[in-house]
Design a protein around this motif. Structure first.
Motif, mmCIF file in Angstrom:
data_model
loop_
_atom_site.group_PDB
_atom_site.id
_atom_site.type_symbol
_atom_site.label_atom_id
_atom_site.label_comp_id
_atom_site.label_asym_id
_atom_site.label_seq_id
_atom_site.Cartn_x
_atom_site.Cartn_y
_atom_site.Cartn_z
ATOM 1 N N MET A 1 9.301 28.406 -14.771
ATOM 2 C CA MET A 1 10.284 28.206 -13.714
ATOM 3 C C MET A 1 11.305 29.356 -13.744
ATOM 4 N N LYS A 2 11.620 29.897 -12.538
ATOM 5 C CA LYS A 2 12.634 30.950 -12.475
ATOM 6 C C LYS A 2 14.014 30.329 -12.453
ATOM 7 N N LYS A 3 14.953 30.895 -13.221
ATOM 8 C CA LYS A 3 16.332 30.386 -13.148
ATOM 9 C C LYS A 3 16.959 30.884 -11.852
ATOM 10 N N LEU A 4 17.848 30.076 -11.303
ATOM 11 C CA LEU A 4 18.494 30.426 -10.029
ATOM 12 C C LEU A 4 19.998 30.574 -10.254
ATOM 13 N N VAL A 5 20.511 31.749 -9.927
ATOM 14 C CA VAL A 5 21.970 31.957 -9.994
ATOM 15 C C VAL A 5 22.454 32.087 -8.554
ATOM 16 N N ALA A 6 23.351 31.183 -8.172
ATOM 17 C CA ALA A 6 23.722 31.097 -6.754
ATOM 18 C C ALA A 6 25.224 31.216 -6.566
ATOM 19 N N ALA A 7 25.592 31.923 -5.494
ATOM 20 C CA ALA A 7 26.998 32.080 -5.116
ATOM 21 C C ALA A 7 27.312 31.103 -3.990
ATOM 22 N N ASN A 8 28.421 30.397 -4.112
ATOM 23 C CA ASN A 8 28.904 29.568 -3.007
ATOM 24 C C ASN A 8 30.207 30.191 -2.511
ATOM 25 N N TRP A 9 30.120 30.859 -1.376
ATOM 26 C CA TRP A 9 31.297 31.558 -0.850
ATOM 27 C C TRP A 9 32.260 30.635 -0.109
ATOM 28 N N LYS A 10 31.885 29.369 0.011
ATOM 29 C CA LYS A 10 32.751 28.385 0.711
ATOM 30 C C LYS A 10 33.239 28.966 2.036
ATOM 31 N N MET A 11 34.529 28.755 2.386
ATOM 32 C CA MET A 11 35.030 29.236 3.682
ATOM 33 C C MET A 11 35.830 30.530 3.477
ATOM 34 N N TYR A 12 35.141 31.522 2.892
ATOM 35 C CA TYR A 12 35.762 32.825 2.658
ATOM 36 C C TYR A 12 34.860 33.915 3.242
ATOM 37 N N LYS A 13 35.456 34.997 3.627
ATOM 38 C CA LYS A 13 34.844 36.263 4.069
ATOM 39 C C LYS A 13 34.517 36.286 5.561
ATOM 40 N N ASN A 14 34.987 37.391 6.198
ATOM 41 C CA ASN A 14 34.547 37.681 7.567
ATOM 42 C C ASN A 14 33.277 38.529 7.484
ATOM 43 N N ARG A 15 32.741 38.930 8.626
ATOM 44 C CA ARG A 15 31.448 39.620 8.627
ATOM 45 C C ARG A 15 31.505 40.952 7.875
ATOM 46 N N THR A 16 32.605 41.698 8.054
ATOM 47 C CA THR A 16 32.719 43.000 7.387
ATOM 48 C C THR A 16 32.789 42.817 5.873
ATOM 49 N N GLU A 17 33.609 41.871 5.446
ATOM 50 C CA GLU A 17 33.757 41.634 3.993
ATOM 51 C C GLU A 17 32.436 41.157 3.383
ATOM 52 N N ALA A 18 31.745 40.296 4.112
ATOM 53 C CA ALA A 18 30.488 39.749 3.584
ATOM 54 C C ALA A 18 29.435 40.846 3.470
ATOM 55 N N ALA A 19 29.315 41.664 4.528
ATOM 56 C CA ALA A 19 28.309 42.733 4.517
ATOM 57 C C ALA A 19 28.610 43.719 3.375
ATOM 58 N N GLN A 20 29.893 44.036 3.184
ATOM 59 C CA GLN A 20 30.270 44.963 2.118
ATOM 60 C C GLN A 20 29.930 44.379 0.743
ATOM 61 N N CYS A 21 30.190 43.097 0.580
ATOM 62 C CA CYS A 21 29.908 42.461 -0.713
ATOM 63 C C CYS A 21 28.406 42.502 -1.013
ATOM 64 N N VAL A 22 27.588 42.253 0.014
ATOM 65 C CA VAL A 22 26.136 42.305 -0.202
ATOM 66 C C VAL A 22 25.700 43.734 -0.522
ATOM 67 N N LEU A 23 26.282 44.697 0.190
ATOM 68 C CA LEU A 23 25.963 46.114 -0.078
ATOM 69 C C LEU A 23 26.290 46.477 -1.524
ATOM 70 N N ASP A 24 27.439 45.992 -2.000
ATOM 71 C CA ASP A 24 27.851 46.275 -3.389
ATOM 72 C C ASP A 24 26.935 45.571 -4.396
ATOM 73 N N LEU A 25 26.505 44.384 -4.005
ATOM 74 C CA LEU A 25 25.726 43.546 -4.924
ATOM 75 C C LEU A 25 24.311 44.071 -5.163
ATOM 76 N N ILE A 26 23.702 44.598 -4.111
ATOM 77 C CA ILE A 26 22.284 44.973 -4.208
ATOM 78 C C ILE A 26 22.003 45.945 -5.367
ATOM 79 N N PRO A 27 22.735 47.051 -5.494
ATOM 80 C CA PRO A 27 22.425 47.925 -6.645
ATOM 81 C C PRO A 27 22.754 47.265 -7.985
#
Ligand code: PEP
Length: 253
Positions: A1-27
């Motif tokens: 079984m693969k372990k799952l690490v999950a982020a719950n962003w709740k009611m935070y981040k607009n589209r720009t902030e979210a896209a930037q966070c994903v861009l930072d996260l990928i590398p």
């Protein structure tokens, strides 16, 4: 079984902030071990932006998207709600059901959570069903009965034959969510074993293949210890998931 690490962003981040966070996260997630998966439960309004970044960077087999809630119908006169098909259309593989904020702030019952869980699974989403006791319930010795009611109601309409990898549970003691008060090792071990026994009652041997995540004040400095405990198959992270760097440290812990 693969372990799952999950982020719950709740009611935070607009589209720009979210896209930037994903861009930072990928590398930062480039060296995620093959036996781990990472999911982002993002607000509905940013799912499309996150999905575009994930696809453009070719990270779609490393980083998965999820909705934070779902309604148990495909379409109709349900103002303000969202269907599993709509979430899938925005690039989601996962959805959360029964998060404590939905149970305790918005008054959702286990019966309603169960309808969402079964419908989302039927429509092809993988579900992380959240459960957990309040401090009052714990102090009143009700841990087992609360978990039994939430798991019983939450899985009532889920077919016993469901593919185990598609249904995960997140044990999140309400008193540990957003409080900085992480559950102790023995409390996590006890609760996760209890959850395993309760899901065995419904799903039999298959229960050993279902993930049980821990959530509640997980941070980079406690993640490694918690994810290494027996019956802990992943983490659900709120506050510490909002910054790419701290979330990536947790995902790699
Ligand atoms: C959560 O929102 O599910 C959660 C666990 O939050 P936090 O990590 O901030 O306690």
């Amino acid at each position: 079984m693969k372990k799952l690490v999950a982020a719950n962003w709740k009611m935070y981040k607009n589209r720009t902030e979210a896209a930037q966070c994903v861009l930072d996260l990928i590398p930062l997630l480039k060296h995620i071990p093959a036996d781990r998966e990472v999911a982002l439960f993002a607000p509905f309004t940013v799912l499309g932006s996150c999905s575009d970044v994930i696809n453009s960077k070719g990270a779609d087999n490393r980083l998965f998207l999820g909705g934070q809630d779902v309604y148990p119908a495909s379409e109709g006169a349900f103002t303000g709600e969202i269907s599993p098909e709509m979430l899938a259309d925005c690039g989601c593989r996962f959805v959360l059901t029964g998060h404590s904020e939905r149970r305790h702030v918005l008054g959702e019952s286990s019966e309603f959570v169960g309808r969402k869980t079964a419908f989302a699974l039927e429509k092809g989403l993988d579900v992380v069903l959240c459960i957990g006791e309040t401090l009052e319930q714990r102090e009143a010795g009700q841990l087992e009965s609360v978990l039994a009611e939430q798991i019983g109601g939450g899985t009532a309409d889920v077919p016993a034959g469901i593919e185990a990898a598609r249904l995960s549970f997140a044990y999140e003691p309400v008193w540990a969510i957003g409080t900085g008060k992480v559950a102790g090792e023995s409390e996590i071990l006890e609760a996760h074993l209890l959850v395993r026994r309760l899901i065995e009652k419904k799903f039999g041997a298959k229960a050993s293949e279902m993930r049980i995540l821990y959530g509640g004040s997980v941070k980079p400095d406690n993640a490694g210890k918690i994810i290494g405990l027996d019956n802990v198959d992943g983490l659900l992270v709120g506050g510490a998931s909002l910054q790419a760097e701290s979330f990536s440290k947790i995902a790699l812990a």
